[in-house]
Enzyme design. Structure first.
Site, mmCIF file in Angstrom:
data_model
loop_
_atom_site.group_PDB
_atom_site.id
_atom_site.type_symbol
_atom_site.label_atom_id
_atom_site.label_comp_id
_atom_site.label_asym_id
_atom_site.label_seq_id
_atom_site.Cartn_x
_atom_site.Cartn_y
_atom_site.Cartn_z
ATOM 1 N N GLU A 158 26.339 37.886 31.947
ATOM 2 C CA GLU A 158 25.344 37.500 32.754
ATOM 3 C C GLU A 158 24.258 38.228 33.220
ATOM 4 O OE1 GLU A 158 27.511 36.230 36.382
ATOM 5 O OE2 GLU A 158 28.890 34.768 35.110
ATOM 6 N N GLU A 263 34.981 30.818 29.299
ATOM 7 C CA GLU A 263 35.533 30.505 30.603
ATOM 8 C C GLU A 263 35.500 28.868 30.981
ATOM 9 O OE1 GLU A 263 33.558 32.839 33.490
ATOM 10 O OE2 GLU A 263 33.354 34.343 32.075
HETATM 11 C C1 XIL Z 1 35.514 34.525 38.997
HETATM 12 C C2 XIL Z 1 37.076 34.455 39.288
HETATM 13 O O1 XIL Z 1 37.593 33.353 38.716
HETATM 14 C C3 XIL Z 1 37.280 34.316 40.722
HETATM 15 O O2 XIL Z 1 38.737 34.883 40.915
HETATM 16 C C4 XIL Z 1 36.668 35.629 41.520
HETATM 17 O O3 XIL Z 1 36.690 35.717 42.712
HETATM 18 C C5 XIL Z 1 34.989 35.582 40.996
HETATM 19 O O4 XIL Z 1 35.006 35.685 39.670
HETATM 20 N N1 XIL Z 1 31.784 34.075 35.394
HETATM 21 C C6 XIL Z 1 32.510 35.003 35.107
HETATM 22 C C7 XIL Z 1 33.832 35.239 35.787
HETATM 23 O O5 XIL Z 1 32.328 35.636 34.303
HETATM 24 O O6 XIL Z 1 34.114 36.491 35.897
HETATM 25 C C8 XIL Z 1 33.950 34.437 37.018
HETATM 26 O O7 XIL Z 1 35.277 34.609 37.503
HETATM 27 C C9 XIL Z 1 33.554 33.229 37.099
HETATM 28 C C10 XIL Z 1 32.089 33.100 36.727
#
Ligand code: XIL
Length: 373
Positions: A158, A263
Site C-alpha cells: 500500500e 486478499e
Molecule cells: C487487516 C486484518 O485482517 C485485520 O485483522 C487487522 O486488524 C487490520 O488489517 N490490507 C492488508 C491487510 O494488506 O493486512 C489488512 O488486514 C486488510 C487490508
C-alpha cells in the site's frame, strides 16, 4: 422380515450415500489445480489448533497461506530491539506440515507498525540513513529466519495513493522516494530465492494501475527482482468493473509480472461511505441500516453474492495464464475482518464458508467456474 431387512438396507444405504456425498464436496485447490494456487489468510486461532474446524477447511481446500496479522511489524517486531517470532513460527510450521506455499505479509507498510519504529530514543523522527538501517535490519532478520520456508513476500504494501502518487507515509518522510526500491533491494539480498511482490488495493483504478505498472518497470530497469503484484481484492457487488479488472491484469502481464489476488472478499453489506479502498484507518460509526443481515443472509442476497463470485472467477479463470494465486482474506464469515471494518460490530458475509463452517452457494458458484480437467 424380508421387508424389514430391505428397509434397513435402504436406511444404511442412505446413511452411506449421504456420508459419501459429504466427502465428495469438491475441493477448491483441486478444482483450480491447473489455473492457480488457492489460498487463505490465517489468524493465530486457526494455526494454533484453537479453531480446529477452520484449520480442517484450510487443510482440505487451500495450498497457500498468508498470515493475516502475525508477520506485520507490530507483532513480529514490537520494539526496536525486540522481535517476537512465536506466532509467525506457528504459521510457518503449519504451512510446512501441510506442504503449502507460504506468503510473508508484509515487510514494509505504514500500518500496524509502532510509531517508535520511525523514531530515535529522544522521540525524534529518524533521518534517511538511520531509517534505512532499521528497514534493512527488519527485512534481514524476518526474511532470514524464514529463508527457504516462506516462499514469497509482500515486500511493500500500500505505498501508492488512488491517484497514483506515493502515499504520504512515514516511510516516504524518513527515507524518501526510493524507499520501495531499497526495500526490494534488501529483500532480494536477504533471500535470493524468495519471490518478491508489491501488494495494494484499488489497483483496478486506472491511475493506480498505471502507477503500479510504472513501479514494476522501474524496479526491473534497476535490475531488481519483482515477481508479482498482488491486487488485494477487497471487492464489492459492483466494483471492480470487468473492464478495469481485465485492464489491470493486462497491464501487469505487459510489465512482466504475475498477478496475485491476495486478499479476496466480496462485501454484500451496504457501503458505509463512498470509499471503495481498503485503508484500515477508515472508520465509520455503527448504525442499524449498515447492518441489515444481523440474523442471516437472505437467499436472494446469497444468490447475488454467488453470481458476483462467479462473474469475478470467470475473469480470473479466463486469465489463468497471467495469474499465479487467488487468496481469500480469511477462512469463514465468522472471523472475517469485515465484521469490524470499516464499521465495528457488523455481521458480514464475504467469504465462501459460512459461520457454521459450511460451504455457501458462493462456494458452488466458484467451483462451477473451474474448467473441466
Ligand atoms: C487487516 C486484518 O485482517 C485485520 O485483522 C487487522 O486488524 C487490520 O488489517 N490490507 C492488508 C491487510 O494488506 O493486512 C489488512 O488486514 C486488510 C487490508
Amino acid at each position: 422380515m424380508k421387508m424389514r431387512i430391505s428397509a434397513l438396507t435402504a436406511l444404511c444405504l442412505t446413511v452411506l450415500f449421504c456420508g459419501c456425498a459429504k466427502g465428495d464436496e469438491p475441493v477448491l485447490k483441486d478444482a483450480f489445480a491447473k489455473q492457480f494456487l488457492m489460498g487463505a489468510a490465517l489468524n493465530d486461532d486457526v494455526v494454533s489448533g484453537k479453531d480446529a474446524q477452520a484449520a480442517a477447511i484450510v487443510e482440505k481446500h487451500f495450498n497457500t497461506i498468508t498470515p493475516e496479522n502475525v508477520m506485520k511489524w507490530a507483532v513480529i517486531h514490537p520494539e526496536t530491539n525486540r522481535y517476537d517470532f512465536a506466532a509467525a513460527d506457528r504459521l510457518v510450521e503449519f504451512g510446512q506440515k501441510n506442504k503449502m506455499f507460504i506468503i510473508g505479509h508484509t515487510l514494509v507498510w505504514q500500518n500496524q507498525i509502532p510509531d517508535g519504529a520511525f523514531k530515535d530514543d529522544s522521540n525524534n523522527l529518524l533521518g534517511r540513513d538511520a531509517m534505512l538501517g532499521r528497514m534493512k535490519d527488519h527485512i534481514f532478520t524476518v526474511m532470514g529466519r524464514y529463508k527457504g520456508k516462506v516462499n514469497g513476500w509482500d515486500v511493500v504494501n500500500e505505498a501508492l495513493s488512488d491517484e497514483g502518487t506515493l502515499r504520504k507515509t512515514k516511510w516516504l518522510e524518513t527515507v524518501g522516494d526510493d524507499f520501495i526500491v531499497k526495500a526490494f533491494e534488501y529483500a532480494h539480498e536477504a533471500d535470493p530465492n524468495a519471490e518478491l511482490y508489491y501488494n495494494d488495493f484499488s489497483l483496478d483504478k486506472p491511475a493506480k494501475c498505471e502507477a503500479t505498472a510504472r513501479l514494476v518497470k522501474d524496479l526491473k530497469a534497476k535490475g531488481l527482482r519483482i515477481d508479482g503484484v498482488g491486487i488485494q481484492g477487497h471487492w464489492g457487488m459492483n466494483y471492480p468493473s470487468r473492464e478495469d479488472l481485465q485492464a489491470f491484469i493486462d497491464a501487469m502481464a505487459a510489465a512482466g509480472v504475475k498477478v496475485m489476488v491476495t486478499e479476496l472478499d466480496i462485501d454484500v453489506l451496504p457501503s458505509a461511505n463512498q470509499y471503495r479502498g481498503a485503508d484500515i484507518n477508515v472508520k465509520v460509526e455503527l448504525q442499524k441500516e449498515l447492518n441489515p443481515y444481523a440474523n442471516g443472509l437472505p437467499d436472494e442476497m446469497q444468490k447475488k453474492l454467488a453470481d458476483r463470485y462467479a462473474e469475478l472467477f470467470g475473469i480470473l479463470v479466463k486469465n489463468a495464464d497471467k495469474i499465479d494465486r487467488v487468496t481469500f482474506w480469511g477462512v469463514y464469515d465468522k472471523t472475517t475482518w469485515l465484521n469490524n471494518w470499516p464499521v465495528r460490530g457488523r455481521t458480514s458475509y464475504p467469504l465462501l464458508f459460512d459461520r457454521d463452517y459450511k460451504p455457501k452457494p458462493a462456494f458452488d458458484a466458484v467451483i462451477k467456474t473451474a474448467p473441466a480437467k
